[in-house]
Design a protein around this motif. Structure first.
Motif, PDB file in Angstrom:
ATOM      1  N   LYS A  20       1.694  -1.519  -6.127  1.00 28.66           N
ATOM      2  CA  LYS A  20       0.890  -1.485  -4.899  1.00 28.66           C
ATOM      3  C   LYS A  20      -0.509  -2.012  -5.218  1.00 28.66           C
ATOM      4  O   LYS A  20      -1.029  -1.806  -6.310  1.00 28.66           O
ATOM      5  CB  LYS A  20       0.763  -0.062  -4.340  1.00 28.66           C
ATOM      6  CG  LYS A  20       2.083   0.660  -4.130  1.00 28.66           C
ATOM      7  CD  LYS A  20       2.918   0.046  -3.053  1.00 28.66           C
ATOM      8  CE  LYS A  20       4.137   0.924  -2.786  1.00 28.66           C
ATOM      9  NZ  LYS A  20       5.215   0.256  -2.155  1.00 28.66           N
ATOM     10  N   VAL A  49      -5.828   7.608   0.649  1.00 27.19           N
ATOM     11  CA  VAL A  49      -5.843   9.021   0.269  1.00 27.19           C
ATOM     12  C   VAL A  49      -6.494   9.874   1.349  1.00 27.19           C
ATOM     13  O   VAL A  49      -7.144   9.354   2.256  1.00 27.19           O
ATOM     14  CB  VAL A  49      -6.579   9.225  -1.082  1.00 27.19           C
ATOM     15  CG1 VAL A  49      -5.888   8.448  -2.199  1.00 27.19           C
ATOM     16  CG2 VAL A  49      -8.048   8.840  -0.982  1.00 27.19           C
ATOM     17  N   VAL A 106       0.839  -1.200   0.000  1.00 31.63           N
ATOM     18  CA  VAL A 106       0.000   0.000   0.000  1.00 31.63           C
ATOM     19  C   VAL A 106       0.876   1.252   0.000  1.00 31.63           C
ATOM     20  O   VAL A 106       1.964   1.250   0.578  1.00 31.63           O
ATOM     21  CB  VAL A 106      -0.880   0.010   1.284  1.00 31.63           C
ATOM     22  CG1 VAL A 106      -1.817   1.197   1.304  1.00 31.63           C
ATOM     23  CG2 VAL A 106      -1.637  -1.293   1.453  1.00 31.63           C
ATOM     24  N   VAL A 107       0.364   2.321  -0.618  1.00 33.31           N
ATOM     25  CA  VAL A 107       0.988   3.637  -0.484  1.00 33.31           C
ATOM     26  C   VAL A 107      -0.072   4.588   0.067  1.00 33.31           C
ATOM     27  O   VAL A 107      -1.219   4.571  -0.370  1.00 33.31           O
ATOM     28  CB  VAL A 107       1.595   4.167  -1.811  1.00 33.31           C
ATOM     29  CG1 VAL A 107       0.564   4.325  -2.893  1.00 33.31           C
ATOM     30  CG2 VAL A 107       2.358   5.464  -1.574  1.00 33.31           C
ATOM     31  N   LEU A 155      -1.817  12.942  -3.773  1.00 35.90           N
ATOM     32  CA  LEU A 155      -2.062  12.145  -4.972  1.00 35.90           C
ATOM     33  C   LEU A 155      -2.471  13.068  -6.111  1.00 35.90           C
ATOM     34  O   LEU A 155      -3.337  13.929  -5.949  1.00 35.90           O
ATOM     35  CB  LEU A 155      -3.158  11.111  -4.718  1.00 35.90           C
ATOM     36  CG  LEU A 155      -3.589  10.271  -5.926  1.00 35.90           C
ATOM     37  CD1 LEU A 155      -2.416   9.480  -6.499  1.00 35.90           C
ATOM     38  CD2 LEU A 155      -4.732   9.345  -5.542  1.00 35.90           C
ATOM     39  N   ALA A 195       0.974   9.679  -8.997  1.00 37.19           N
ATOM     40  CA  ALA A 195       0.353   8.346  -9.039  1.00 37.19           C
ATOM     41  C   ALA A 195       1.398   7.251  -9.235  1.00 37.19           C
ATOM     42  O   ALA A 195       1.212   6.114  -8.789  1.00 37.19           O
ATOM     43  CB  ALA A 195      -0.703   8.286 -10.145  1.00 37.19           C
ATOM     44  N   LEU A 200      -4.002   4.902 -11.876  1.00 41.08           N
ATOM     45  CA  LEU A 200      -3.858   3.917 -10.794  1.00 41.08           C
ATOM     46  C   LEU A 200      -4.242   2.518 -11.279  1.00 41.08           C
ATOM     47  O   LEU A 200      -3.558   1.536 -10.957  1.00 41.08           O
ATOM     48  CB  LEU A 200      -4.711   4.324  -9.588  1.00 41.08           C
ATOM     49  CG  LEU A 200      -4.275   5.583  -8.838  1.00 41.08           C
ATOM     50  CD1 LEU A 200      -5.305   5.946  -7.775  1.00 41.08           C
ATOM     51  CD2 LEU A 200      -2.889   5.418  -8.227  1.00 41.08           C
ATOM     52  N   TYR A 217      -0.936   8.520   0.620  1.00 37.92           N
ATOM     53  CA  TYR A 217      -0.617   9.863   0.154  1.00 37.92           C
ATOM     54  C   TYR A 217      -1.023  10.911   1.190  1.00 37.92           C
ATOM     55  O   TYR A 217      -1.912  10.680   2.011  1.00 37.92           O
ATOM     56  CB  TYR A 217      -1.360  10.161  -1.157  1.00 37.92           C
ATOM     57  CG  TYR A 217      -0.817   9.409  -2.342  1.00 37.92           C
ATOM     58  CD1 TYR A 217       0.210   9.939  -3.114  1.00 37.92           C
ATOM     59  CD2 TYR A 217      -1.326   8.162  -2.700  1.00 37.92           C
ATOM     60  CE1 TYR A 217       0.713   9.251  -4.215  1.00 37.92           C
ATOM     61  CE2 TYR A 217      -0.836   7.470  -3.801  1.00 37.92           C
ATOM     62  CZ  TYR A 217       0.189   8.020  -4.551  1.00 37.92           C
ATOM     63  OH  TYR A 217       0.685   7.340  -5.629  1.00 37.92           O
ATOM     64  N   VAL A 233      -3.527  -0.947  -9.235  1.00 38.90           N
ATOM     65  CA  VAL A 233      -4.217  -0.690  -7.963  1.00 38.90           C
ATOM     66  C   VAL A 233      -5.635  -1.261  -8.019  1.00 38.90           C
ATOM     67  O   VAL A 233      -6.353  -1.068  -8.998  1.00 38.90           O
ATOM     68  CB  VAL A 233      -4.247   0.827  -7.661  1.00 38.90           C
ATOM     69  CG1 VAL A 233      -5.150   1.137  -6.473  1.00 38.90           C
ATOM     70  CG2 VAL A 233      -2.834   1.341  -7.415  1.00 38.90           C
ATOM     71  N   VAL A 264      -4.228   2.121  -2.379  1.00 38.03           N
ATOM     72  CA  VAL A 264      -3.762   3.439  -2.002  1.00 38.03           C
ATOM     73  C   VAL A 264      -4.678   3.996  -0.916  1.00 38.03           C
ATOM     74  O   VAL A 264      -5.872   3.701  -0.886  1.00 38.03           O
ATOM     75  CB  VAL A 264      -3.677   4.427  -3.193  1.00 38.03           C
ATOM     76  CG1 VAL A 264      -2.676   3.961  -4.224  1.00 38.03           C
ATOM     77  CG2 VAL A 264      -5.013   4.661  -3.833  1.00 38.03           C
ATOM     78  N   ILE A 268      -8.960   1.629  -3.111  1.00 40.55           N
ATOM     79  CA  ILE A 268      -8.676   2.991  -2.657  1.00 40.55           C
ATOM     80  C   ILE A 268      -9.497   3.217  -1.393  1.00 40.55           C
ATOM     81  O   ILE A 268     -10.721   3.036  -1.402  1.00 40.55           O
ATOM     82  CB  ILE A 268      -9.067   4.055  -3.703  1.00 40.55           C
ATOM     83  CG1 ILE A 268      -8.283   3.852  -5.006  1.00 40.55           C
ATOM     84  CG2 ILE A 268      -8.838   5.458  -3.139  1.00 40.55           C
ATOM     85  CD1 ILE A 268      -8.766   4.729  -6.156  1.00 40.55           C
ATOM     86  N   ALA A 288       2.390   4.562  -6.778  1.00 37.41           N
ATOM     87  CA  ALA A 288       1.527   3.399  -6.548  1.00 37.41           C
ATOM     88  C   ALA A 288       1.939   2.187  -7.386  1.00 37.41           C
ATOM     89  O   ALA A 288       1.273   1.150  -7.330  1.00 37.41           O
ATOM     90  CB  ALA A 288       0.069   3.763  -6.832  1.00 37.41           C
TER      91      ALA A 288
END
Length: 131
Positions: A44, A49, A3-4, A33, A38, A63, A6, A68, A47, A71, A41
């Motif tokens: 990943k 956010v 996971v990332v 983001l 992007a 994404l 932001y 991805v 994400v 979200i 990601a």
């Protein structure tokens, strides 16, 4: 899950780390983001956010291109997320609907998705999913 997150503020780092308990491989970044960021990601699955991030159709398309599938927003609000674009790409969406703390709900969403389960009241997908 990889996971990332932001737009992470300094005070959020500790809360997310405690809630995560090293279950998910989360990269925390201060950048918001956008179409330009992007790229973070890449590789990943999800994400995380904020309500201020750009989660427009163009960003969601990028994404999706990067692989991805999920979200989640660290907010009860999700007006900044293009739900239809996410639905087109099969990207699942969730928020933090005031039932738990924001960090706990965010990690709970990841946990449930990792088990291939719906996130229940946190689900904000454009299409109804099986609960």
């Amino acid at each position: 899950m990889k996971v990332v997150a932001y737009s992470v503020k300094p005070f959020e780092r500790e809360h997310l780390a405690k809630a995560n308990q090293k279950k998910h491989d989360i990269t925390l970044i201060f950048n918001s983001l956008s179409l330009e960021t992007a790229i973070f990601a890449t590789d990943k699955q999800a994400v995380i956010v904020s309500a201020a991030d750009d989660v427009s159709a163009a960003v969601i398309n990028k994404l999706a291109e990067l692989g991805v599938n999920y979200i989640t927003t660290r907010s009860a609000l999700a007006a900044n997320i293009d739900k239809n674009a996410a639905g087109i790409h099969g990207i699942k969406l969730a928020n933090a609907p005031n039932e738990l703390g924001i960090a706990q709900q965010t990690i709970r969403n990841l946990d449930l998705w990792e088990l291939n389960k719906c996130v229940g009241k946190a689900c904000i997908c454009a299409k109804a999913c099986k609960k």
